[in-house]
Structures are given as C-alpha cells and as structure tokens.
Design an enzyme around this catalytic site. Sequence first.
Site, short mmCIF file in Angstrom:
data_model
loop_
_atom_site.label_atom_id
_atom_site.label_comp_id
_atom_site.label_asym_id
_atom_site.label_seq_id
_atom_site.Cartn_x
_atom_site.Cartn_y
_atom_site.Cartn_z
CG ASP A 23 131.33 -23.55 36.22
OD1 ASP A 23 132.34 -23.26 35.46
OD2 ASP A 23 130.73 -23.90 36.88
CE LYS A 94 135.64 -25.49 30.40
NZ LYS A 94 134.05 -25.48 31.64
CD GLU A 194 135.42 -27.35 34.94
OE1 GLU A 194 134.74 -28.03 34.48
OE2 GLU A 194 135.13 -26.78 34.13
CG ASP A 218 130.22 -31.61 35.45
OD1 ASP A 218 128.98 -31.35 35.00
OD2 ASP A 218 131.89 -29.98 35.54
#
Length: 622
Positions: A23, A94, A194, A218
């Site tokens: 992850d 990211k 994800e 999330d």
Amino acid sequence: MAKIAINIATGSLQQEEIIVGIDLGTTNSLVAIIHPETKQPVALKEYDGGSASGDESPLVPSLVYFDPASNAVVGNRAKPFLLSEPERTIFSAKRLMGKSYNDLKNKGSFFSYKIMDDGTESLVKVQVGEKFYSPVDLSGYILKELKTRAEHILKTPVTKTVITVPAYFNDAQRQATRDAGRLAGLDVLRIINEPTAASLSYGFGLNKEENKTIAVYDLGGGTFDISILRITAGIFEVLSTNGDTYLGGDDMDQAIVSYWKEQAAAPWANDAAMQQALRLKAEEAKRHLSSNELFTGEINGHQLELSLDQFNNLVSPLLEKTINSCTAALKDAELTKADIDEVVLVGGSTRVPLVKKTVGDFFGSHVNDSVNPDEVVALGAAIQADILAGNNKDLLLLDITPLSLGIETAGGLMDVLIPRNAKIPQKAARQYTTQIDGQPGMRISVFQGERDLVKDNRKLAEFNLSNIPGMPAGMPKVEVSFLINADGILTVSAKELRSGVEQAIEVKPQYGLSDTDVEKMLLESITHAKDDIATRALVEARTEGEQLLKTTERFLQKNATQLSQEELLSTAAAMQALQLALTMEDKDLIHKKVEELNDISRPYAERVMDQAVAGAMKGKAI
Ligand code: AMP
C-alpha cells in the site's frame, strides 16, 4: 504442481515464491504478505528506531529526506527533518504522481519543498539543491525501503509485488507507479485499486457465486475517498468515485487547535513556536477520544481540555462533507443507499467513533471495521498477490497479457497503452499530436516489452496515418486505440479526431514468443530498470528543452519589438546555455537551464499577453 524458486542470496531452494502486497500511501506506506504457515495476510512490522512510541509499527511514513550529499533517507528516520529542513524533506509525493505543474498550480503553498515551475503540461519535478527528482524517483525510494524491510524480515530476496493505487488514478498515474516499482527493483505484477484491495481483505469477491455492491469509505490523514464497487463473478468494477483530496484527520486536528485557541484567548496560544506543539497535542486528544470521554493535558503549564461531545461538534461539519461526497457517488453510480450490501472502512481516521456512526447511519447497512483500517489495503494487496502466485488453488486466474503493449513516441521512448498482466479482453486509448507545422502524417509503431526505449523491445507492426489536413504543430488530435479481443488478437487503430481520418491494423502479439523469451524480457527489464529510467528522464528532459527553445524562438519572432534590449540579451544567453546543456548527458543541468530560461521569459511573456488582451478588449462594448 508446486513452484520452486531459487533464493539468489543463499542458493537455497524455496518452495513457494513470496509476492508482497504494497500500500503506497500519501502519508504512510506498508508491505504485507500471506503468512506461509497460517495462510493469513499479515503486515510486516519492524522496529526501525524512529517511531515516536518506540513500538514496532508496519507503517512507514511516506517521507524522503535528501541529505546534503543527496543520499535519500526514508520513513521514520526522515521525520525529524520535516521541521528542521522542510525544503529537503519530501512528503505527499503520491499527490505528484503523473501530475503536471499546471495541475498543482493552486496547491503550491501546500508543499514546503520546491516544485519546478516550467509553466507547462510536462510532468512535475521536485528540486532539492542542484538535483531534480520526478515523483517516480521519490516513490521509488519509498518502495525500495519497503522492499528492504520485507527482505530483512523474510530473510529472502523480494522481487515481485502488487501495488495499490486510488481508484481514480488515471493511466499516467498508474504507469508512474509501475515505474517507481521497477526503479526499486520490483517486478510489479499488477496495480490494483485501493477499494478493491480493502474489499478483498474482507473476503468479498473471493466467492465466484456472490454478487455484491460495496461502498468503500476511506478517510486518512489528508485525503478522503468514497468508491462504489460492484463485484460480479469475482470481477471488480468501479461504478463511481468521489472525495476530497484535501480532507482528513489533519483537519480534525486543526479544528481542535482552533477551538483551544479560541478558548484560551491568551497570547501564548498564538505564539508561532507553539503551533506545532498544539497540533501534536490535538492529535493526541483526538486519538484519546476514540476510546474515552474526556481528554485533559497541558503544554508548558497551560491546561487543555476536550470532551467527546465538544470533539464531535468540531468534526461533524467535516463528516458532513464526506457524506455529501457519498451522496454524489451514489448518484453517479445510479444507485440508492438500499443498493449497497456492504460498507468497508479504510484509513486511520475511521477509528473516530462518530465517523463509524455517521457512515453506518447514512448507508443503513452493515459497516465492516474489524480489519485494522491502516492495514486493510495492504492486506488485500497481499491476498491479490497470493492469487497471482497461484498459491490459492480455488481461484482461477483470468487470461492476461504477458508483456506490455505500446507505441513509440518522441526520442524513441516506449509509451505503454496496455500494461503487462492486464486482463483480456482489454482496450485502451490515448491521444497524441504532431511536432511540426503542417505535418501530413504520423507513423504509428507498435511494440511489445518492458523496456523504456523501443529499440530494446519487440516491434510488432507499423503503419502510417496519412492525409492529416494541414494544421499547426500540436493542433491535430490523433487518438491511438488498442483492442485485444478474447483470442488475444490486438487491433491498433489511429484516428485524427478533428478531420476523422482513420487507419487500423491487426497483429498477434505473442506470435513467435516462447515462455523463455518472455521470462528473459522481464528479467532484462528489472536488471536495466535504473539505466532505462535514467535514459527516459534524459530523453524527456531533452524533448522538453527542445520544445521550450522552439516556443521561445516563435515568441521572439512575433514579439521581439516589445522587449527591452536587456531582455533580448538575457534571453539569448539563456537560450544558448540551454542549447549547450542539451548536448550533454545531464538531465539536472537541462532542468536547471529550462528553469532559468523560464524565469527570464515569464515576466515579459505575461506583460505581452496582458497587452494583447487589453488590445483585444479595446473598442468592444461590455
Ligand atoms: P492514514 O492516512 O490512513 O494513515 O490515517 C492517518 C490518520 O488517522 C491521522 O490523521 C491520524 O491522526 C488518524 N488516526 C490514527 N489513529 C487514530 C485513532 N485512534 N483515533 C482517531 N484518529 C486516528
């Protein structure tokens, strides 16, 4: 048949190959495997001496600090430098993946390090001292750290992985993630979403008979995502995504800090040095209130207090925003709450009791929160990895493409349209444009392989898209589409969208390639990854530099009379310096010269533009 692999480090035979799940997060990253004995997914923990509590934690902060000698320091060990040397400590890499400077323009103040402003659509680079790093480089360092951690714990080389990305990541962002893996010496078998990984952690999608619609909520430290997935016969489809890329636990902390300041109404609370301490205390209070009713603490003798009710009041406006996103996601998926079979919670901030309650109340369906929300995505990636390794005999693998397929672009680079291991049938399309004014045709060369330069890959076919009507460079929109049908036949077509001119060709990608050939090509792509990616970076820097020289020349031809003598001279000097840099093998130097030329031309380019706009407005009735 059991697979046998050789451990290159020890020379011993291994029964089963370990493929790790990763992850790669905005704030934290982690690596997980299926435990060889228990067959359960586990996150790999290692005490690296850096975590504040001294506990073992599977979380590796997604931070890269570059010391003055440009050595990269990753994870917990990079943390102290966030405060002491923010301009050399890269967080949230990211967020930069696959982005151009233009994409980030309004978010400039969010980053405390320097993002190169070339004012163009080319991909961003981060400048630290004299060096320039692409987001791929930065993520590569983080992945390398995770690989090392896994090897250290497992005492065996780790070369294969499945990496997760947000469901909304586009093609370029996924490709950037693959490249980062390769740079870290990892063969990225698959990139998965994800929310898909999180669902796999709860076993959803593993039973082929079961069809389900799932909402994955999330809420992390800095981002919020809601994804609606449909699982049919083990296939995951993303129906919709929504969210806020700047909303998360950090905002809860900030709300607490503001509340305390308001309460204290004392000068000490506004002291600059106090801000960081207050923020840390606020996070502590928030965590405490996840299992208590009242928080009390102090900073330098000043008492601080926060009750659960007060905290809930503070965060409810934030949660309301997330619920608005959920409503929007349902609408986009053309579903109602009643259609959702399961809700899955991901991200550290879903530990807040009010979050669970709010989400549960909204969807009115069962909320899955039994798996650790920090680990749930990585654990799912490990499950997917295990399936790909063929260790889970109950699950059939679908037909996949053994090697990546793409076309040649400027400088002889391979542009991948369909990555390796993609499910068949598959389709992909991308737009390209011309480089020369009035260019009448475009050659489309199709390649197969994993290397960055087409000369190292296998050419499958070539054709010409001709009769493009005369247009200035950059105007034509040529869409190249790849379609692999269920029999593995690839059809490549190219269409100029403005004029409708079209051309297509059919190829059989695997023809004449044995398994050994494929293995060899894969191995070479890993052994050459560093050089390949460096070459790509150099070619891209050169293309960017050449492009800038061309546009500057064109600008000068048109507008030279509006520039001062001094501006003309400094521009000429900067152009010459860039010209010279282009002849050398140093991408950092090229970026530096591009930056310098941009710095010189930006002020007068803006001035000329303003005048042009003012001219155009003249005489117009408003
Ligand atoms: P992630 O980005 O998923 O790693 O989530 C990190 C966020 O979760 C941070 O804002 C943390 O403060 C928050 N967090 C972690 N543990 C807790 C907890 N027990 N209660 C509330 N928030 C938490």
